[in-house]
Design a protein around this motif. Structure first.
Motif, PDB file in Angstrom:
ATOM      1  N   MET A  35      29.522  40.664  35.874  1.00 32.70           N
ATOM      2  CA  MET A  35      29.328  39.375  35.251  1.00 32.70           C
ATOM      3  C   MET A  35      30.050  38.309  36.064  1.00 32.70           C
ATOM      4  O   MET A  35      31.219  38.448  36.406  1.00 32.70           O
ATOM      5  CB  MET A  35      29.898  39.432  33.831  1.00 32.70           C
ATOM      6  N   LYS A  36      29.365  37.245  36.389  1.00 33.14           N
ATOM      7  CA  LYS A  36      29.956  36.165  37.171  1.00 33.14           C
ATOM      8  C   LYS A  36      30.915  35.352  36.321  1.00 33.14           C
ATOM      9  O   LYS A  36      30.657  35.098  35.151  1.00 33.14           O
ATOM     10  CB  LYS A  36      28.878  35.251  37.736  1.00 33.14           C
ATOM     11  N   GLU A  37      32.015  34.952  36.949  1.00 28.80           N
ATOM     12  CA  GLU A  37      32.974  34.088  36.271  1.00 28.80           C
ATOM     13  C   GLU A  37      32.636  32.636  36.578  1.00 28.80           C
ATOM     14  O   GLU A  37      32.152  32.319  37.649  1.00 28.80           O
ATOM     15  CB  GLU A  37      34.393  34.395  36.749  1.00 28.80           C
ATOM     16  N   THR A  38      32.953  31.759  35.646  1.00 27.44           N
ATOM     17  CA  THR A  38      32.738  30.339  35.872  1.00 27.44           C
ATOM     18  C   THR A  38      33.923  29.774  36.645  1.00 27.44           C
ATOM     19  O   THR A  38      35.010  30.371  36.669  1.00 27.44           O
ATOM     20  CB  THR A  38      32.617  29.578  34.538  1.00 27.44           C
ATOM     21  N   ILE A  39      33.723  28.638  37.267  1.00 27.77           N
ATOM     22  CA  ILE A  39      34.812  27.966  37.969  1.00 27.77           C
ATOM     23  C   ILE A  39      35.954  27.692  37.011  1.00 27.77           C
ATOM     24  O   ILE A  39      37.127  27.895  37.348  1.00 27.77           O
ATOM     25  CB  ILE A  39      34.313  26.663  38.633  1.00 27.77           C
ATOM     26  N   GLU A  40      35.618  27.288  35.804  1.00 28.86           N
ATOM     27  CA  GLU A  40      36.637  26.973  34.807  1.00 28.86           C
ATOM     28  C   GLU A  40      37.475  28.201  34.460  1.00 28.86           C
ATOM     29  O   GLU A  40      38.696  28.114  34.350  1.00 28.86           O
ATOM     30  CB  GLU A  40      35.997  26.393  33.542  1.00 28.86           C
ATOM     31  N   SER A  41      36.834  29.354  34.301  1.00 29.50           N
ATOM     32  CA  SER A  41      37.589  30.563  33.946  1.00 29.50           C
ATOM     33  C   SER A  41      38.452  31.037  35.116  1.00 29.50           C
ATOM     34  O   SER A  41      39.558  31.534  34.903  1.00 29.50           O
ATOM     35  CB  SER A  41      36.658  31.677  33.472  1.00 29.50           C
ATOM     36  N   ILE A  42      37.966  30.862  36.346  1.00 29.99           N
ATOM     37  CA  ILE A  42      38.764  31.227  37.518  1.00 29.99           C
ATOM     38  C   ILE A  42      39.988  30.324  37.604  1.00 29.99           C
ATOM     39  O   ILE A  42      41.111  30.793  37.798  1.00 29.99           O
ATOM     40  CB  ILE A  42      37.921  31.150  38.807  1.00 29.99           C
ATOM     41  N   GLU A  43      39.790  29.024  37.446  1.00 28.19           N
ATOM     42  CA  GLU A  43      40.907  28.087  37.525  1.00 28.19           C
ATOM     43  C   GLU A  43      41.917  28.312  36.406  1.00 28.19           C
ATOM     44  O   GLU A  43      43.108  28.114  36.592  1.00 28.19           O
ATOM     45  CB  GLU A  43      40.405  26.640  37.493  1.00 28.19           C
ATOM     46  N   ALA A  44      41.452  28.740  35.239  1.00 27.36           N
ATOM     47  CA  ALA A  44      42.349  28.968  34.109  1.00 27.36           C
ATOM     48  C   ALA A  44      43.246  30.178  34.326  1.00 27.36           C
ATOM     49  O   ALA A  44      44.342  30.254  33.777  1.00 27.36           O
ATOM     50  CB  ALA A  44      41.538  29.133  32.822  1.00 27.36           C
ATOM     51  N   SER A  45      42.792  31.109  35.149  1.00 26.39           N
ATOM     52  CA  SER A  45      43.559  32.339  35.369  1.00 26.39           C
ATOM     53  C   SER A  45      43.307  32.841  36.789  1.00 26.39           C
ATOM     54  O   SER A  45      42.656  33.861  37.001  1.00 26.39           O
ATOM     55  CB  SER A  45      43.151  33.395  34.346  1.00 26.39           C
ATOM     56  N   ARG A  46      43.832  32.098  37.755  1.00 30.15           N
ATOM     57  CA  ARG A  46      43.562  32.390  39.167  1.00 30.15           C
ATOM     58  C   ARG A  46      43.977  33.803  39.569  1.00 30.15           C
ATOM     59  O   ARG A  46      43.229  34.504  40.241  1.00 30.15           O
ATOM     60  CB  ARG A  46      44.253  31.346  40.051  1.00 30.15           C
ATOM     61  N   ILE A  47      45.165  34.224  39.182  1.00 33.29           N
ATOM     62  CA  ILE A  47      45.644  35.541  39.606  1.00 33.29           C
ATOM     63  C   ILE A  47      44.824  36.651  38.968  1.00 33.29           C
ATOM     64  O   ILE A  47      44.436  37.610  39.637  1.00 33.29           O
ATOM     65  CB  ILE A  47      47.148  35.687  39.319  1.00 33.29           C
ATOM     66  N   ASP A  48      44.546  36.527  37.676  1.00 37.95           N
ATOM     67  CA  ASP A  48      43.716  37.549  37.030  1.00 37.95           C
ATOM     68  C   ASP A  48      42.321  37.609  37.642  1.00 37.95           C
ATOM     69  O   ASP A  48      41.754  38.691  37.801  1.00 37.95           O
ATOM     70  CB  ASP A  48      43.616  37.285  35.528  1.00 37.95           C
ATOM     71  N   SER A  49      41.770  36.455  37.985  1.00 44.56           N
ATOM     72  CA  SER A  49      40.444  36.437  38.620  1.00 44.56           C
ATOM     73  C   SER A  49      40.486  37.115  39.980  1.00 44.56           C
ATOM     74  O   SER A  49      39.588  37.896  40.321  1.00 44.56           O
ATOM     75  CB  SER A  49      39.959  34.995  38.765  1.00 44.56           C
ATOM     76  N   ALA A  50      41.508  36.823  40.768  1.00 42.39           N
ATOM     77  CA  ALA A  50      41.649  37.463  42.080  1.00 42.39           C
ATOM     78  C   ALA A  50      41.849  38.962  41.925  1.00 42.39           C
ATOM     79  O   ALA A  50      41.253  39.756  42.660  1.00 42.39           O
ATOM     80  CB  ALA A  50      42.811  36.841  42.848  1.00 42.39           C
ATOM     81  N   ARG A  51      42.670  39.352  40.968  1.00 40.42           N
ATOM     82  CA  ARG A  51      42.923  40.771  40.712  1.00 40.42           C
ATOM     83  C   ARG A  51      41.620  41.482  40.342  1.00 40.42           C
ATOM     84  O   ARG A  51      41.308  42.543  40.879  1.00 40.42           O
ATOM     85  CB  ARG A  51      43.941  40.928  39.587  1.00 40.42           C
ATOM     86  N   HIS A  52      40.859  40.896  39.457  1.00 39.07           N
ATOM     87  CA  HIS A  52      39.607  41.508  39.008  1.00 39.07           C
ATOM     88  C   HIS A  52      38.631  41.691  40.177  1.00 39.07           C
ATOM     89  O   HIS A  52      38.065  42.774  40.365  1.00 39.07           O
ATOM     90  CB  HIS A  52      38.980  40.646  37.910  1.00 39.07           C
ATOM     91  N   LEU A  53      38.430  40.649  40.956  1.00 37.38           N
ATOM     92  CA  LEU A  53      37.499  40.730  42.075  1.00 37.38           C
ATOM     93  C   LEU A  53      37.971  41.747  43.117  1.00 37.38           C
ATOM     94  O   LEU A  53      37.176  42.550  43.622  1.00 37.38           O
ATOM     95  CB  LEU A  53      37.315  39.362  42.729  1.00 37.38           C
ATOM     96  N   ALA A  54      39.254  41.730  43.431  1.00 34.76           N
ATOM     97  CA  ALA A  54      39.790  42.654  44.434  1.00 34.76           C
ATOM     98  C   ALA A  54      39.616  44.107  43.994  1.00 34.76           C
ATOM     99  O   ALA A  54      39.246  44.968  44.800  1.00 34.76           O
ATOM    100  CB  ALA A  54      41.255  42.353  44.700  1.00 34.76           C
ATOM    101  N   GLU A  55      39.885  44.372  42.724  1.00 38.12           N
ATOM    102  CA  GLU A  55      39.735  45.739  42.217  1.00 38.12           C
ATOM    103  C   GLU A  55      38.272  46.157  42.159  1.00 38.12           C
ATOM    104  O   GLU A  55      37.923  47.276  42.533  1.00 38.12           O
ATOM    105  CB  GLU A  55      40.368  45.851  40.837  1.00 38.12           C
ATOM    106  N   GLU A  56      37.436  45.252  41.682  1.00 38.63           N
ATOM    107  CA  GLU A  56      36.014  45.570  41.519  1.00 38.63           C
ATOM    108  C   GLU A  56      35.331  45.813  42.859  1.00 38.63           C
ATOM    109  O   GLU A  56      34.548  46.749  43.012  1.00 38.63           O
ATOM    110  CB  GLU A  56      35.325  44.424  40.783  1.00 38.63           C
ATOM    111  N   GLU A  57      35.647  44.987  43.843  1.00 35.46           N
ATOM    112  CA  GLU A  57      34.972  45.077  45.143  1.00 35.46           C
ATOM    113  C   GLU A  57      35.801  45.790  46.215  1.00 35.46           C
ATOM    114  O   GLU A  57      35.319  45.996  47.319  1.00 35.46           O
ATOM    115  CB  GLU A  57      34.612  43.666  45.632  1.00 35.46           C
ATOM    116  N   ARG A  58      37.071  46.114  45.897  1.00 32.12           N
ATOM    117  CA  ARG A  58      37.990  46.768  46.849  1.00 32.12           C
ATOM    118  C   ARG A  58      38.104  45.950  48.137  1.00 32.12           C
ATOM    119  O   ARG A  58      37.882  46.458  49.246  1.00 32.12           O
ATOM    120  CB  ARG A  58      37.559  48.197  47.117  1.00 32.12           C
ATOM    121  N   VAL A  59      38.436  44.664  47.973  1.00 34.90           N
ATOM    122  CA  VAL A  59      38.559  43.742  49.093  1.00 34.90           C
ATOM    123  C   VAL A  59      39.848  42.945  48.966  1.00 34.90           C
ATOM    124  O   VAL A  59      40.509  42.958  47.938  1.00 34.90           O
ATOM    125  CB  VAL A  59      37.364  42.759  49.141  1.00 34.90           C
ATOM    126  N   THR A  60      40.184  42.246  50.040  1.00 35.49           N
ATOM    127  CA  THR A  60      41.271  41.277  50.021  1.00 35.49           C
ATOM    128  C   THR A  60      40.675  39.946  49.598  1.00 35.49           C
ATOM    129  O   THR A  60      39.660  39.524  50.147  1.00 35.49           O
ATOM    130  CB  THR A  60      41.916  41.157  51.414  1.00 35.49           C
TER     131      THR A  60
END
Length: 98
Positions: free
Chosen positions: A1-26
């Motif tokens: 599920m795609k995150e909105t810009i607003e949800s990413i900005e509201a929780s930048r670290i959690d968004s980065a953590r989620h994407l990194a874990e899901e895609e196994r990337v930096t």
């Protein structure tokens, strides 16, 4: 599920953590207090300033990270070093040209 810009900005670290874990990337999030994560590690960069909000800065950062990776640094180390050096260069420029 795609995150909105607003949800990413509201929780930048959690968004980065989620994407990194899901895609196994930096992941690097540009903007205030860029953060990136890989395999459980979260790094917050403290260099950089508002003058970096101009066209081409992301391209310069990408080039720095690619150059560091081409010299043998791991993707995570190249990202960490590149983000730090990119921001520090801007900080030194502002300090020396006020």
């Amino acid at each position: 599920m795609k995150e909105t810009i607003e949800s990413i900005e509201a929780s930048r670290i959690d968004s980065a953590r989620h994407l990194a874990e899901e895609e196994r990337v930096t992941v690097i999030l540009k903007g205030r207090a860029p953060s990136w994560r890989r395999r459980g590690d979260i790094f917050i960069n403290t260099t950089g300033n508002p003058y970096m909000a101009s066209g081409g800065m992301g391209d310069a950062l990408t080039g720095m990270i690619a150059a560091l990776a081409s010299q043998g640094l791991s993707p995570n180390d190249a990202a960490c070093a590149g983000v730090f050096l990119h921001g520090m260069s801007a900080d030194l420029l502002v300090r020396d040209h006020r």
